[in-house]
Design a protein around this motif. Structure first.
Motif, PDB file in Angstrom:
ATOM      1  N   ASN A 242     -29.735 -26.179  57.965  1.00 54.49           N
ATOM      2  CA  ASN A 242     -29.485 -27.519  57.442  1.00 54.49           C
ATOM      3  C   ASN A 242     -29.411 -27.518  55.929  1.00 54.49           C
ATOM      4  N   ARG A 243     -30.291 -26.778  55.278  1.00 54.54           N
ATOM      5  CA  ARG A 243     -30.260 -26.696  53.818  1.00 54.54           C
ATOM      6  C   ARG A 243     -28.966 -26.062  53.337  1.00 54.54           C
ATOM      7  N   GLN A 244     -28.532 -25.038  54.014  1.00 55.34           N
ATOM      8  CA  GLN A 244     -27.301 -24.368  53.627  1.00 55.34           C
ATOM      9  C   GLN A 244     -26.105 -25.306  53.814  1.00 55.34           C
ATOM     10  N   ALA A 245     -26.076 -26.048  54.909  1.00 57.90           N
ATOM     11  CA  ALA A 245     -24.979 -26.980  55.164  1.00 57.90           C
ATOM     12  C   ALA A 245     -24.980 -28.104  54.129  1.00 57.90           C
ATOM     13  N   ILE A 246     -26.164 -28.641  53.823  1.00 57.94           N
ATOM     14  CA  ILE A 246     -26.262 -29.704  52.832  1.00 57.94           C
ATOM     15  C   ILE A 246     -25.903 -29.168  51.458  1.00 57.94           C
ATOM     16  N   GLY A 247     -26.342 -27.965  51.144  1.00 55.65           N
ATOM     17  CA  GLY A 247     -26.016 -27.354  49.853  1.00 55.65           C
ATOM     18  C   GLY A 247     -24.528 -27.152  49.685  1.00 55.65           C
ATOM     19  N   SER A 248     -23.833 -26.710  50.735  1.00 55.47           N
ATOM     20  CA  SER A 248     -22.389 -26.510  50.624  1.00 55.47           C
ATOM     21  C   SER A 248     -21.671 -27.851  50.483  1.00 55.47           C
ATOM     22  N   TRP A 249     -22.174 -28.885  51.124  1.00 54.77           N
ATOM     23  CA  TRP A 249     -21.562 -30.202  51.013  1.00 54.77           C
ATOM     24  C   TRP A 249     -21.760 -30.753  49.608  1.00 54.77           C
ATOM     25  N   LEU A 250     -22.957 -30.575  49.045  1.00 52.24           N
ATOM     26  CA  LEU A 250     -23.246 -31.094  47.714  1.00 52.24           C
ATOM     27  C   LEU A 250     -22.497 -30.334  46.628  1.00 52.24           C
ATOM     28  N   SER A 251     -22.315 -29.048  46.816  1.00 51.30           N
ATOM     29  CA  SER A 251     -21.646 -28.253  45.783  1.00 51.30           C
ATOM     30  C   SER A 251     -20.136 -28.422  45.800  1.00 51.30           C
ATOM     31  N   GLY A 252     -19.575 -28.911  46.877  1.00 50.33           N
ATOM     32  CA  GLY A 252     -18.148 -29.190  46.934  1.00 50.33           C
ATOM     33  C   GLY A 252     -17.331 -28.080  47.554  1.00 50.33           C
ATOM     34  N   PRO A 253     -16.070 -28.373  47.829  1.00 50.78           N
ATOM     35  CA  PRO A 253     -15.215 -27.413  48.510  1.00 50.78           C
ATOM     36  C   PRO A 253     -14.901 -26.179  47.672  1.00 50.78           C
ATOM     37  N   ARG A 254     -14.798 -26.329  46.363  1.00 46.81           N
ATOM     38  CA  ARG A 254     -14.492 -25.167  45.519  1.00 46.81           C
ATOM     39  C   ARG A 254     -15.613 -24.145  45.587  1.00 46.81           C
ATOM     40  N   GLN A 255     -16.857 -24.609  45.457  1.00 44.63           N
ATOM     41  CA  GLN A 255     -17.992 -23.688  45.509  1.00 44.63           C
ATOM     42  C   GLN A 255     -18.083 -23.027  46.874  1.00 44.63           C
ATOM     43  N   THR A 256     -17.840 -23.774  47.929  1.00 43.61           N
ATOM     44  CA  THR A 256     -17.866 -23.220  49.276  1.00 43.61           C
ATOM     45  C   THR A 256     -16.801 -22.140  49.425  1.00 43.61           C
ATOM     46  N   ALA A 257     -15.602 -22.403  48.916  1.00 42.81           N
ATOM     47  CA  ALA A 257     -14.529 -21.407  48.982  1.00 42.81           C
ATOM     48  C   ALA A 257     -14.870 -20.182  48.156  1.00 42.81           C
ATOM     49  N   GLU A 258     -15.468 -20.380  46.976  1.00 42.68           N
ATOM     50  CA  GLU A 258     -15.873 -19.239  46.154  1.00 42.68           C
ATOM     51  C   GLU A 258     -16.948 -18.428  46.848  1.00 42.68           C
ATOM     52  N   ASP A 259     -17.866 -19.090  47.545  1.00 44.70           N
ATOM     53  CA  ASP A 259     -18.900 -18.383  48.303  1.00 44.70           C
ATOM     54  C   ASP A 259     -18.296 -17.542  49.415  1.00 44.70           C
ATOM     55  N   MET A 260     -17.126 -17.971  49.907  1.00 41.43           N
ATOM     56  CA  MET A 260     -16.453 -17.229  50.978  1.00 41.43           C
ATOM     57  C   MET A 260     -15.567 -16.115  50.419  1.00 41.43           C
ATOM     58  N   GLY A 261     -15.498 -15.978  49.083  1.00 36.43           N
ATOM     59  CA  GLY A 261     -14.757 -14.881  48.477  1.00 36.43           C
ATOM     60  C   GLY A 261     -13.409 -15.237  47.881  1.00 36.43           C
ATOM     61  N   VAL A 262     -13.074 -16.521  47.815  1.00 36.19           N
ATOM     62  CA  VAL A 262     -11.794 -16.918  47.238  1.00 36.19           C
ATOM     63  C   VAL A 262     -11.906 -16.850  45.711  1.00 36.19           C
ATOM     64  N   GLU A 263     -10.921 -16.220  45.059  1.00 33.66           N
ATOM     65  CA  GLU A 263     -10.885 -16.114  43.602  1.00 33.66           C
ATOM     66  C   GLU A 263      -9.988 -17.209  43.028  1.00 33.66           C
ATOM     67  N   PHE A 264     -10.553 -18.089  42.232  1.00 31.98           N
ATOM     68  CA  PHE A 264      -9.776 -19.149  41.608  1.00 31.98           C
ATOM     69  C   PHE A 264      -9.381 -18.796  40.179  1.00 31.98           C
ATOM     70  N   GLY A 265     -10.110 -17.908  39.544  1.00 28.40           N
ATOM     71  CA  GLY A 265      -9.849 -17.615  38.147  1.00 28.40           C
ATOM     72  C   GLY A 265     -10.313 -18.763  37.268  1.00 28.40           C
ATOM     73  N   TYR A 266      -9.934 -18.707  36.014  1.00 26.57           N
ATOM     74  CA  TYR A 266     -10.329 -19.772  35.099  1.00 26.57           C
ATOM     75  C   TYR A 266      -9.178 -20.764  34.932  1.00 26.57           C
ATOM     76  N   ARG A 267      -9.504 -21.930  34.385  1.00 25.34           N
ATOM     77  CA  ARG A 267      -8.487 -22.957  34.158  1.00 25.34           C
ATOM     78  C   ARG A 267      -7.462 -22.446  33.151  1.00 25.34           C
ATOM     79  N   GLY A 268      -6.189 -22.541  33.523  1.00 29.72           N
ATOM     80  CA  GLY A 268      -5.117 -22.109  32.644  1.00 29.72           C
ATOM     81  C   GLY A 268      -4.665 -20.674  32.855  1.00 29.72           C
ATOM     82  N   GLU A 269      -5.350 -19.930  33.692  1.00 29.43           N
ATOM     83  CA  GLU A 269      -4.971 -18.535  33.920  1.00 29.43           C
ATOM     84  C   GLU A 269      -3.562 -18.438  34.503  1.00 29.43           C
ATOM     85  N   GLN A 270      -3.237 -19.314  35.449  1.00 28.01           N
ATOM     86  CA  GLN A 270      -1.900 -19.306  36.062  1.00 28.01           C
ATOM     87  C   GLN A 270      -0.810 -19.642  35.056  1.00 28.01           C
TER      88      GLN A 270
END
Length: 155
Positions: free
Chosen positions: A3-31
């Motif tokens: 439950n804590r992990q589920a609530i933590g992922s919800w509070l941190s947002g979709p970007r943090q959840t995706a980063e936790d799963m290994g998705v690389e976003f890079g920094y703003r402006g890199e693209q």
């Protein structure tokens, strides 16, 4: 624990959840080929909002004092028109509005060149509509910047 992990992922947002799963976003402006920090890097949202507040306050003073002649209701309407004209004139000529200049920002084309008049007009009209400025992409650019292929950078 789940439950804590589920609530933590919800509070941190979709970007943090995706980063936790290994998705690389890079920094703003890199693209866009911009540096991560320093001159030429993407302007942060707080600084851009503060520049807009300065510009809006200047437009309200002009509208209230010169155009609306003391009528506060009319001043708000005139201020939008003043913002449109000011944005078109200043971004086309010097690359930044007074508020952006004070806070060390500049509006440039995606390739780093100066924006042409047509793109500045499109960007300014969309900015005055407000809604496009509230929708951001992952680089932190508002829809008005994205549609006009512009980016706000630090100078």
């Amino acid at each position: 624990m789940d439950n804590r992990q589920a609530i933590g992922s919800w509070l941190s947002g979709p970007r943090q959840t995706a980063e936790d799963m290994g998705v690389e976003f890079g920094y703003r402006g890199e693209q866009l080929g911009l540096p991560e920090h320093g001159p030429g890097s993407i302007a942060r949202p707080g600084r851009r909002i503060a520049a807009l507040v300065i510009d809006w306050a200047l437009c309200m003073v002009i509208a209230y004092g010169l155009l609306a002649q003391g009528d506060t209701q009319a001043a708000g309407n005139w201020a939008v028109l003043v913002l449109l004209v000011m944005s078109i004139l200043t971004v086309t000529t010097v690359g930044s509005t007074p508020g952006k200049r004070i806070l060390g920002l500049r509006v440039v084309a995606e390739g780093g060149r100066r924006l042409g008049i047509g793109r500045v007009v499109v960007r300014s009209i969309l900015l005055c509509l407000a809604i496009p400025a509230l929708i951001w992409d992952r680089d932190g650019r508002g829809l008005h910047d994205r549609l006009s292929r512009a980016v706000q950078v630090r100078i």
